[in-house]
Scaffold this motif. Structure first.
Motif, PDB file in Angstrom:
ATOM      1  N   UNK A 265      24.459   0.272  94.313  1.00  0.00           N
ATOM      2  CA  UNK A 265      25.134   1.578  94.399  1.00  0.00           C
ATOM      3  C   UNK A 265      26.529   1.587  93.788  1.00  0.00           C
ATOM      4  N   UNK A 266      27.292   0.526  93.994  1.00  0.00           N
ATOM      5  CA  UNK A 266      28.647   0.486  93.432  1.00  0.00           C
ATOM      6  C   UNK A 266      28.585   0.432  91.911  1.00  0.00           C
ATOM      7  N   UNK A 490      31.486  -1.957 101.160  1.00  0.00           N
ATOM      8  CA  UNK A 490      31.995  -2.900 100.164  1.00  0.00           C
ATOM      9  C   UNK A 490      33.469  -2.680  99.858  1.00  0.00           C
ATOM     10  N   UNK A 491      33.979  -1.495 100.212  1.00  0.00           N
ATOM     11  CA  UNK A 491      35.364  -1.171  99.883  1.00  0.00           C
ATOM     12  C   UNK A 491      35.540  -0.712  98.454  1.00  0.00           C
ATOM     13  N   UNK A 492      34.475  -0.160  97.868  1.00  0.00           N
ATOM     14  CA  UNK A 492      34.510   0.261  96.473  1.00  0.00           C
ATOM     15  C   UNK A 492      34.785   1.754  96.362  1.00  0.00           C
ATOM     16  N   UNK A 493      35.599   2.131  95.392  1.00  0.00           N
ATOM     17  CA  UNK A 493      35.706   3.539  94.999  1.00  0.00           C
ATOM     18  C   UNK A 493      35.768   3.606  93.483  1.00  0.00           C
ATOM     19  N   UNK A 494      35.373   4.740  92.926  1.00  0.00           N
ATOM     20  CA  UNK A 494      35.087   4.841  91.500  1.00  0.00           C
ATOM     21  C   UNK A 494      36.296   4.644  90.591  1.00  0.00           C
ATOM     22  N   UNK A 495      37.501   4.780  91.123  1.00  0.00           N
ATOM     23  CA  UNK A 495      38.700   4.657  90.288  1.00  0.00           C
ATOM     24  C   UNK A 495      39.278   3.248  90.268  1.00  0.00           C
ATOM     25  N   UNK A 496      38.613   2.297  90.901  1.00  0.00           N
ATOM     26  CA  UNK A 496      39.114   0.925  90.943  1.00  0.00           C
ATOM     27  C   UNK A 496      38.976   0.269  89.574  1.00  0.00           C
ATOM     28  N   UNK A 497      39.977  -0.540  89.152  1.00  0.00           N
ATOM     29  CA  UNK A 497      39.845  -1.308  87.906  1.00  0.00           C
ATOM     30  C   UNK A 497      38.712  -2.326  88.015  1.00  0.00           C
ATOM     31  N   UNK A 498      38.129  -2.674  86.878  1.00  0.00           N
ATOM     32  CA  UNK A 498      36.995  -3.589  86.883  1.00  0.00           C
ATOM     33  C   UNK A 498      37.359  -4.948  87.481  1.00  0.00           C
ATOM     34  N   UNK A 499      38.522  -5.470  87.111  1.00  0.00           N
ATOM     35  CA  UNK A 499      38.920  -6.784  87.626  1.00  0.00           C
ATOM     36  C   UNK A 499      39.000  -6.779  89.153  1.00  0.00           C
ATOM     37  N   UNK A 504      35.188  -7.737  94.863  1.00  0.00           N
ATOM     38  CA  UNK A 504      34.663  -7.143  96.093  1.00  0.00           C
ATOM     39  C   UNK A 504      33.458  -7.914  96.597  1.00  0.00           C
ATOM     40  N   UNK A 505      33.525  -8.280  97.881  1.00  0.00           N
ATOM     41  CA  UNK A 505      32.448  -8.990  98.558  1.00  0.00           C
ATOM     42  C   UNK A 505      32.076  -8.231  99.822  1.00  0.00           C
ATOM     43  N   UNK A 506      30.810  -8.331 100.264  1.00  0.00           N
ATOM     44  CA  UNK A 506      30.446  -7.739 101.551  1.00  0.00           C
ATOM     45  C   UNK A 506      31.306  -8.326 102.657  1.00  0.00           C
ATOM     46  N   UNK A 507      31.646  -7.497 103.626  1.00  0.00           N
ATOM     47  CA  UNK A 507      32.574  -7.916 104.682  1.00  0.00           C
ATOM     48  C   UNK A 507      31.957  -8.942 105.619  1.00  0.00           C
ATOM     49  N   UNK A 508      30.632  -8.864 105.859  1.00  0.00           N
ATOM     50  CA  UNK A 508      29.996  -9.721 106.852  1.00  0.00           C
ATOM     51  C   UNK A 508      28.917 -10.572 106.222  1.00  0.00           C
ATOM     52  N   UNK A 509      28.881 -11.850 106.639  1.00  0.00           N
ATOM     53  CA  UNK A 509      27.847 -12.769 106.206  1.00  0.00           C
ATOM     54  C   UNK A 509      27.478 -13.677 107.367  1.00  0.00           C
ATOM     55  N   UNK A 510      26.184 -13.984 107.497  1.00  0.00           N
ATOM     56  CA  UNK A 510      25.769 -14.975 108.473  1.00  0.00           C
ATOM     57  C   UNK A 510      24.834 -15.952 107.788  1.00  0.00           C
TER      58      UNK A 510
END
Length: 526
Positions: A265-266, A490-499, A504-510
């Motif tokens: 989606x991002x 994910x903390x993504x929004x469309x105006x973020x620079x590519x770098x 961006x990483x998912x907040x939770x992992x197990x």
């Protein structure tokens, strides 16, 4: 087992498969045609329970059977608002393609109908598969029968057209396979519904989106990956062109909806401006090239590039109206352009030419033919009251909601459609007739039978689009909501620079992978 009392989707897949095997035990050509027609009618009857689909945004008629447990591969089929009408259209087209080929195909009758049945099974499978491996098997299965339809029963340049079709689509399929392996490696499963519930790192989405998008762009096809389509359409027999236009091209746009948007989606939002720009380029390029064609079939083929550009435009504006219009246009384009190819086939049987100059002045000698030609031509240019008008207006409305300039740039595409279709209609109806046209007969009973259902759908969707929109709207809302929620996670929004996006990483992992967020650490991250 479903509420219908039998596995609806599996029956739609295995009936034509079983019938294709049974054909080899039939010797008489006339019986082959009749047998395949009966199978096509049964296919439509078996699809009737799909009208009982409840528009709640979820999957229905679901079937799940363990296929290869060691690899966690399942035979998983279901229907939702994204796939419902494409499965119905596939079922309806089988008997109509048999009828429109009744006298058109004069050699290898058994093998031709074998390819039609195999194509039907593969197409239903693509639109219903919810396991990545199963999806890919059906995706690849349709390549060989379509290749044979062009290579064996096509025109003078059929070898070139069939090889070009096969190489283009096979190259796209290789990219899709790479994405499937990546999702299995990172997501831990081939199940599309499970993968949809997970959130992947932006970097992983970036590369998998590119791989899938290129594969689907070839299938649509989008400019500049479209060059295989005109050759394939012109050389294919009528039934091959009908299936290619009505169903196969929609596999690409369906892939965007089913896989690209919910799984990446991002990346879908990030690449949306580029996809919108390419869609507008396809609309304008397809319209301009169609305007200069002298071959009727090639003109309609290039118009498909433009019309499918409206579909991808509606998908990537990522609004409710835009995506509704896109899915409706997938259905509308299949109905209208499929019918136009049927008409081109029946007139080719009379004139043995697809040149406009050899098929002028038909209004005087073939009034029934001109009625259908005028109807489907008006539908193709999205005349008010026809099915295509509703879908195109929704796409343009969704585009203007997002970007006014993009909306204005798409409008000339609609104007070009009016220019090339009205020019063609005028010449076919009122151009200078040749003397031999007096010997031609108007539509016979068989031709009336396979054109009437398509005409009915043009008027029904044009004047009463509400039922169709109610069927697809909840599923679209589910997809768009999934995109919004996963991008927020994910903390993504469309105006973020590519770098910044790449970090961006998912907040939770197990460790056990049972969470809804998956990424790879360090060097293993894709």
């Amino acid at each position: 087992m479903t509420d219908a009392g039998y596995p609806v989707i599996s029956s739609l897949i295995f009936l034509p498969l079983a019938a294709s095997v049974a054909l080899f035990f039939i010797r008489q050509d006339g019986f082959v045609r009749g047998f395949t027609l009966v199978v096509g009618i049964l296919e439509c009857l078996l699809a009737l329970p799909l009208f009982g689909y409840v528009p709640n945004g979820g999957y229905q008629f679901e079937e799940t059977v363990a296929w290869i447990p060691a690899w966690d591969i399942t035979y998983h089929l279901a229907v939702d608002g994204l796939s419902l009408f494409m499965i119905m259209l596939t079922a309806v087209l089988l008997p109509l393609c048999v009828l429109c080929s009744w006298t058109y195909i004069g050699k290898r009758i058994k093998e031709f109908h074998f390819c039609l049945l195999l194509m039907t099974a593969a197409c239903v499978g693509v639109f219903s598969a919810l396991d990545f491996v199963l999806f890919y098997v059906f995706w690849e299965a349709m390549l060989v029968p379509m290749y044979l339809l062009i290579a064996v029963w096509g025109g003078p340049e059929r070898k070139y057209a069939s090889i070009k079709f096969f190489l283009y689509t096979l190259a796209g399929s290789t990219l899709l396979l790479a994405a499937i392996v990546a999702f299995r490696t990172v997501g831990g499963t081939f199940d599309i519904t499970v993968l949809t519930s997970k959130t992947f790192s932006f970097e992983f989405q970036f590369w998998t989106f590119l791989a899938m998008a290129l594969a689907f762009a070839v299938k649509v096809p989008m400019f500049p990956l479209h060059t295989w389509l005109p050759a394939a359409h012109v050389q294919a027999p009528s039934a091959g062109s009908v299936i290619l236009a009505a169903v196969l091209l929609k596999m690409g746009t369906y892939g965007f909806l089913r896989l690209c948007l919910p799984l990446a989606p991002a990346a879908s939002v990030y690449f949306a401006p580029m996809m919108i720009a390419v869609s507008i380029a396809s609309i304008l390029y397809g319209g301009l090239i169609a305007l200069g064609q002298k071959d009727i079939k090639k003109l309609v083929a290039y118009s498909s590039v433009a019309h499918m550009g409206f579909v991808t435009l509606g998908i990537f504006v990522l609004t409710q109206r835009g995506v509704e219009g896109a899915i409706l246009q997938m259905l509308n384009h299949g109905i209208t352009t499929g019918a136009l190819f049927m008409l081109i086939g029946l007139i080719y049987e009379r004139s043995h030419s697809r040149e406009i100059t050899d098929n002028q002045g038909l209004g005087k000698y073939m009034p029934a033919f001109m009625f259908f030609w005028g109807l489907f031509s008006l539908s193709s240019l999205a005349f008010p009251g026809t099915n295509s008008f509703v879908g195109e207006v929704l796409v343009l409305a969704g585009t203007f909601e997002v970007n006014t300039w993009a909306g204005f740039l798409a409008i000339p595409g609609a104007m070009l459609a009016a220019a090339y279709m009205l020019r063609l209609m005028q010449k076919v109806a009122w151009g200078d007739p040749s003397s031999y046209k007096k010997k031609w007969g108007d539509l016979n009973g068989r031709e009336w039978i396979y054109l009437m259902p398509m005409a009915f759908l043009v008027f029904y969707i044009g004047f009463a689009p509400g039922p169709a929109l109610r069927m697809i709207s909840p599923s679209i809302t589910t997809v768009l909501t999934t995109i919004e929620q996963k991008n927020q996670t994910l903390g993504f929004h469309k105006d973020m620079p590519l770098a910044e996006c790449m970090q961006l990483e998912p907040a939770a992992r197990v460790a056990d992978g049972a969470d809804s967020s998956v990424s790879l650490p360090g060097k293993e991250r894709l």
